[in-house]
Design a protein around this motif. Structure first.
Motif, PDB file in Angstrom:
ATOM      1  N   GLU A   8     -15.539 -92.842 130.186  1.00  0.00           N
ATOM      2  CA  GLU A   8     -16.524 -92.054 129.747  1.00  0.00           C
ATOM      3  C   GLU A   8     -17.527 -92.542 128.873  1.00  0.00           C
ATOM      4  O   GLU A   8     -18.516 -92.403 128.878  1.00  0.00           O
ATOM      5  CB  GLU A   8     -15.958 -90.532 129.623  1.00  0.00           C
ATOM      6  CG  GLU A   8     -15.276 -89.984 130.895  1.00  0.00           C
ATOM      7  CD  GLU A   8     -14.637 -88.725 130.169  1.00  0.00           C
ATOM      8  OE1 GLU A   8     -14.519 -87.793 131.263  1.00  0.00           O
ATOM      9  OE2 GLU A   8     -14.156 -88.466 129.103  1.00  0.00           O
ATOM     10  N   THR A   9     -16.866 -93.162 127.797  1.00  0.00           N
ATOM     11  CA  THR A   9     -17.664 -93.646 126.541  1.00  0.00           C
ATOM     12  C   THR A   9     -18.734 -94.871 127.250  1.00  0.00           C
ATOM     13  O   THR A   9     -19.905 -94.851 126.901  1.00  0.00           O
ATOM     14  CB  THR A   9     -16.956 -94.371 125.582  1.00  0.00           C
ATOM     15  OG1 THR A   9     -16.102 -92.868 124.935  1.00  0.00           O
ATOM     16  CG2 THR A   9     -17.700 -94.730 124.422  1.00  0.00           C
ATOM     17  N   ALA A  10     -18.186 -95.634 128.118  1.00  0.00           N
ATOM     18  CA  ALA A  10     -18.872 -96.867 128.446  1.00  0.00           C
ATOM     19  C   ALA A  10     -20.007 -96.346 129.230  1.00  0.00           C
ATOM     20  O   ALA A  10     -21.178 -96.788 129.148  1.00  0.00           O
ATOM     21  CB  ALA A  10     -18.153 -97.707 129.437  1.00  0.00           C
ATOM     22  N   ARG A  11     -19.883 -95.333 130.293  1.00  0.00           N
ATOM     23  CA  ARG A  11     -20.758 -94.637 131.040  1.00  0.00           C
ATOM     24  C   ARG A  11     -21.724 -94.292 130.051  1.00  0.00           C
ATOM     25  O   ARG A  11     -23.110 -94.216 130.453  1.00  0.00           O
ATOM     26  CB  ARG A  11     -20.245 -93.712 132.035  1.00  0.00           C
ATOM     27  CG  ARG A  11     -19.346 -94.295 133.188  1.00  0.00           C
ATOM     28  CD  ARG A  11     -19.456 -93.211 134.263  1.00  0.00           C
ATOM     29  NE  ARG A  11     -18.472 -92.173 133.737  1.00  0.00           N
ATOM     30  CZ  ARG A  11     -17.257 -92.187 133.769  1.00  0.00           C
ATOM     31  NH1 ARG A  11     -16.479 -93.222 134.305  1.00  0.00           N
ATOM     32  NH2 ARG A  11     -16.568 -91.032 133.716  1.00  0.00           N
ATOM     33  N   HIS A  12     -21.677 -93.323 128.991  1.00  0.00           N
ATOM     34  CA  HIS A  12     -22.343 -92.707 128.100  1.00  0.00           C
ATOM     35  C   HIS A  12     -23.339 -93.868 127.516  1.00  0.00           C
ATOM     36  O   HIS A  12     -24.449 -93.429 127.333  1.00  0.00           O
ATOM     37  CB  HIS A  12     -21.687 -92.020 127.046  1.00  0.00           C
ATOM     38  CG  HIS A  12     -22.398 -91.025 126.063  1.00  0.00           C
ATOM     39  ND1 HIS A  12     -21.801 -90.135 125.363  1.00  0.00           N
ATOM     40  CD2 HIS A  12     -23.656 -90.689 125.972  1.00  0.00           C
ATOM     41  CE1 HIS A  12     -22.596 -89.336 124.840  1.00  0.00           C
ATOM     42  NE2 HIS A  12     -23.832 -89.854 125.126  1.00  0.00           N
TER      43      HIS A  12
END
Length: 392
Positions: free
Chosen positions: A94-98
């Protein structure tokens, strides 16, 4: 030949000057860059809020002292870590997508939670920018909002508790109102019987009673009627706190004039000077304000009743920078030593034989004024009259 050598020397001189100037400009630019870098480091070092410089994979490239203190890590430790290592709300995916979304939009501001070195969690407000032309870096400012979030949770809990208590109070009030009306109904029935049978005895057997017996029955009737009036006054007093307020512009002067006219009709033979200041308008509930003003003017009329001539005034003065309206009379007055009892229900400073009443009127006035966010007080002296003030 000589001319050629001369031109060559001049060309070399210009080139040397140009190189010297370029060198000086480079040195000046280097000094300026060093100064800017030092300012940047000083700002980050002394900032209260945390700061990161990170790449698009989440690796920390730089962190300031404030973030190190907040998280409990050394600078060297954090420079070997990634955003995903401290993020406590998002998964690494999720952090990478963010991060990819921020690269597309250019910036973001949000709240999240980070995990300190000791495992405790801190609430963070994040402001992040991805500068165009610097595709490999993210500039991130972070603020500790743990105390703010805790305060917000406490306020939410307090609001929930208040809402629950308000609901409980509303239920209690409804139950109390139902109980009050039930008790009032049960009390009225025997009072009506006492009054009715006393009247029947007087009418049917009056010729068989002496004057003392008739007086006893008259007193019995008067006491039962007074008790009935007292029950009505108590119910009305309790109802005041539940009446829905309807705020509007109220002409107090016109209202006072109407009440005064009605008072004159009750005793047209009395010599009373009624002075009412014109143009006094307020914002309030007209029904409640009429009730309050009727009590105050009615009391002034009643307590000047023993004087052959009387003066009653309704007006306004300034009190602590706000208008204070007043009703003043030159009647019986009262002893200021007992002023604290004036607005308590059922407290009377005069005997019933002197001035009739249940002792609820001024308590009613006080509740009405308090519902309007105001204050009521009184001043007086025995046989020198009384003045009742109120603010809204």
């Amino acid at each position: 030949m000589r001319q050629a050598r001369k031109e060559s020397r001049e060309s070399e001189k210009r080139l040397a000057e140009a190189l010297l100037k370029a060198n000086e400009e480079l040195r000046a630019a280097a000094v300026e860059r060093e100064r800017a870098e030092e300012e940047y480091k000083t700002i980050l070092r002394t900032a209260i809020d945390g700061f990161w410089l990170a790449d698009t994979q989440g690796h920390f490239l730089d962190v300031n002292d404030a973030y190190c203190r907040l998280m409990g890590y050394s600078r060297e430790e954090l420079l070997g870590m990634r955003i995903q290592d401290v993020e406590a709300m998002e998964t690494p995916e999720e952090t990478a997508r963010h991060i990819r979304r921020i690269m597309e939009t250019g910036s973001d501001r949000f709240e999240t939670r980070h995990r300190r070195k000791d495992g405790t969690i801190v609430d963070i407000e994040v402001s992040i920018n991805h500068l165009e032309g610097d595709s490999g870096r993210l500039f991130v400012f972070l603020r500790d909002i743990t105390e703010r979030k805790r305060a917000e949770q406490e306020i939410q809990q307090l609001n929930a508790d208040l809402a629950r208590r308000a609901a409980e109070l509303a239920l209690s009030n409804r139950e109390l109102e139902g109980f009050s009306y039930s008790v009032a109904h049960d009390l009225r029935a025997p009072l009506r019987s006492i009054d009715g049978f006393s009247q029947a005895v007087l009418e049917d057997y009056g010729d068989k009673l002496d004057e003392l017996g008739k007086d006893y029955l008259q007193r019995l009737r008067a006491a039962s009627q007074r008790m009935g009036q007292l029950i009505d006054d108590v119910l009305n007093l309790a109802r005041l706190t539940r009446i829905e307020m309807r705020l509007e512009t109220v002409d107090l002067s016109a209202m006072a004039q109407e009440i005064a006219t009605n008072l004159r009709k009750t005793q047209p033979e009395r010599e009373v000077e009624l002075v009412i200041a014109p143009g006094l308008t307020v914002t309030g509930d007209s029904r409640l304000l009429r009730m309050a003003l009727a009590h105050l003017l009615g009391n002034a009329w009643k307590f000047t009743g023993e004087h052959p001539r009387a003066r009653i005034e309704f007006g306004v003065v300034e009190h602590e920078g706000k208008p204070a309206y007043f009703v003043r009379d030159d009647g019986a007055g009262f002893d200021m030593a007992y002023v604290g009892k004036l607005f308590a229900p059922f407290q009377r400073l005069h005997a019933m034989e002197e001035f009739p009443g249940t002792g609820v009127g001024l308590a009613t006035v006080q509740r009405i004024i308090q519902r309007h966010g105001g204050h009521v007080w009184a001043e007086g002296a025995i046989e020198k009259g009384a003045t009742f003030y109120f603010t809204l």
